[in-house]
Write an enzyme that holds these catalytic residues in place. Sequence first.
Site, PDB file in Angstrom:
ATOM      1  N   ARG A 215       0.820  -1.223   0.000  1.00  0.00           N
ATOM      2  CA  ARG A 215       0.000   0.000   0.000  1.00  0.00           C
ATOM      3  C   ARG A 215       0.850   1.269   0.000  1.00  0.00           C
ATOM      4  O   ARG A 215       0.338   2.351  -0.315  1.00  0.00           O
ATOM      5  CB  ARG A 215      -0.934  -0.004   1.217  1.00  0.00           C
ATOM      6  CG  ARG A 215      -2.080  -1.010   1.103  1.00  0.00           C
ATOM      7  CD  ARG A 215      -2.840  -1.108   2.408  1.00  0.00           C
ATOM      8  NE  ARG A 215      -3.314   0.184   2.878  1.00  0.00           N
ATOM      9  CZ  ARG A 215      -3.754   0.409   4.111  1.00  0.00           C
ATOM     10  NH1 ARG A 215      -3.749  -0.582   5.003  1.00  0.00           N
ATOM     11  NH2 ARG A 215      -4.173   1.606   4.456  1.00  0.00           N
TER      12      ARG A 215
ATOM     13  N   TYR B 226      30.555  30.251  -0.308  1.00  0.00           N
ATOM     14  CA  TYR B 226      30.655  28.808  -0.087  1.00  0.00           C
ATOM     15  C   TYR B 226      31.970  28.516   0.617  1.00  0.00           C
ATOM     16  O   TYR B 226      33.059  28.811   0.085  1.00  0.00           O
ATOM     17  CB  TYR B 226      30.606  28.024  -1.399  1.00  0.00           C
ATOM     18  CG  TYR B 226      30.956  26.569  -1.182  1.00  0.00           C
ATOM     19  CD1 TYR B 226      30.099  25.738  -0.461  1.00  0.00           C
ATOM     20  CD2 TYR B 226      32.154  26.036  -1.658  1.00  0.00           C
ATOM     21  CE1 TYR B 226      30.427  24.419  -0.225  1.00  0.00           C
ATOM     22  CE2 TYR B 226      32.487  24.713  -1.422  1.00  0.00           C
ATOM     23  CZ  TYR B 226      31.618  23.914  -0.699  1.00  0.00           C
ATOM     24  OH  TYR B 226      31.939  22.605  -0.454  1.00  0.00           O
TER      25      TYR B 226
END
Length: 449
Positions: A19, A350
Amino acid sequence: MTTPSARAAIILAAGQGTRMKSPLPKVLHPVGHRAMLDHAIDAAEALGCERIVVVVGSHSPEVRAHVVKRLGEDAIAVQDPPMGTGHAVRAAEAVLGDFVGQVVVTYGDVPLLRAHDIEAVFEKTEGVTVIGFEAADPGAYGRLVMDGDTLTAITEAKEASPEVLAITSCNSGVMAAPVGLLFSLLAEVTNDNAKGEYYLTDVVELARKRGQPTRVTMASEDAVMGVNAQGELAQAEALFQKVQRETFLAAGVTMSAPETVHFAWDTEIGAGSIIEPFVVFGPGARIAERARIRSFSHVEGASVASGAEVGPYARLRPGADLGEDVKIGNFVEVKNVRMEPGAKANHLSYLGDGSVGAGANIGAGTIFCNYDGFNKARTTVGEGAFVGSNSALVAPVTIGAGALVGSGSVITRDVPADALALGRGLQVNKEGAAATFRKLAKARKAAKK
């Protein structure tokens, strides 16, 4: 051989999970960034279970590999083919071997059940004890048929009379008993029922026939919620997040919009910290007291010390380690970098693989160029250094303490302490060239007409 007071757990994880409609096995779907099966194992370990056996199906090698990685090959029992919960528990009998003590049966798709919910089933060392709950909508749950404080039977909904279906006390499926008694009772269970399966619940009636005590201890419906479909997985996640938010608020963490903050199973946040709206914590986030995580930031595998501020719109990846009073600003990403106290990277940068010394300043647009396509290398920025905006530091490279890097530089060699490094091309101004360019452009445009 162990003592009668010893504890063991059998975790059922052999279901097909069709399911869920997902290639990922059901019990490996995460709640709070942790597989549901791991939540069940965590609870068993917190209970002090010296033996944990996970019953898996032959159809799911991924589940088996997951269990072996965490608990070892000796923790595996295989149910093949699946013939009901009673049959699944019997698959663990040989693996438990000569264990003597209490054993509890739990489930790999019940992620919110915690050790404190289960503890009560071990209070008695004889008979069978199950965990029940009051269901808002009993539906297809098995009903607990009681006679005073005694559990007389667990009746599956498909087998129940209208009178039994009216009962709202339901079976969670979690059951504990002395190991010898449990397997002795299971040996008598038959599959004479609507599903043709061997029900674990049948041991209650069999125990009664032997004169063994049969009891119920109650838990909340939320705690025993099973997950069988994606919608239920989302509900379990929502319940998990609700508990986490309440826990942190009660511990002194300030959140103006707690419903927008999402936590992992192991998130740590100290009292006095402020978590602004729409923050996401992945696994391994550790936030000290009096830190501030601003809106739309993502923190995973990172440590943030007291007084530090992160965001908004910042990302801390694994290995980010921020010291006291560090400032990581908007659109800054930090990965595997130690930022010493007072260091700052305020905008659009960064920082990957390296270290930044105390009080150093990283200008907007700075990049730690840590990867050459094959290997990672480290960038070291010394104490009190200043890196100008739009600079690229090509690792491996060291910027000495107190050094200055001019804006727009590409730094490929070490910079000594207190030095000024300029790594950009010489600017050349050509007087009138812009006007000439515009004149030529207009002429070309007119010629095309």
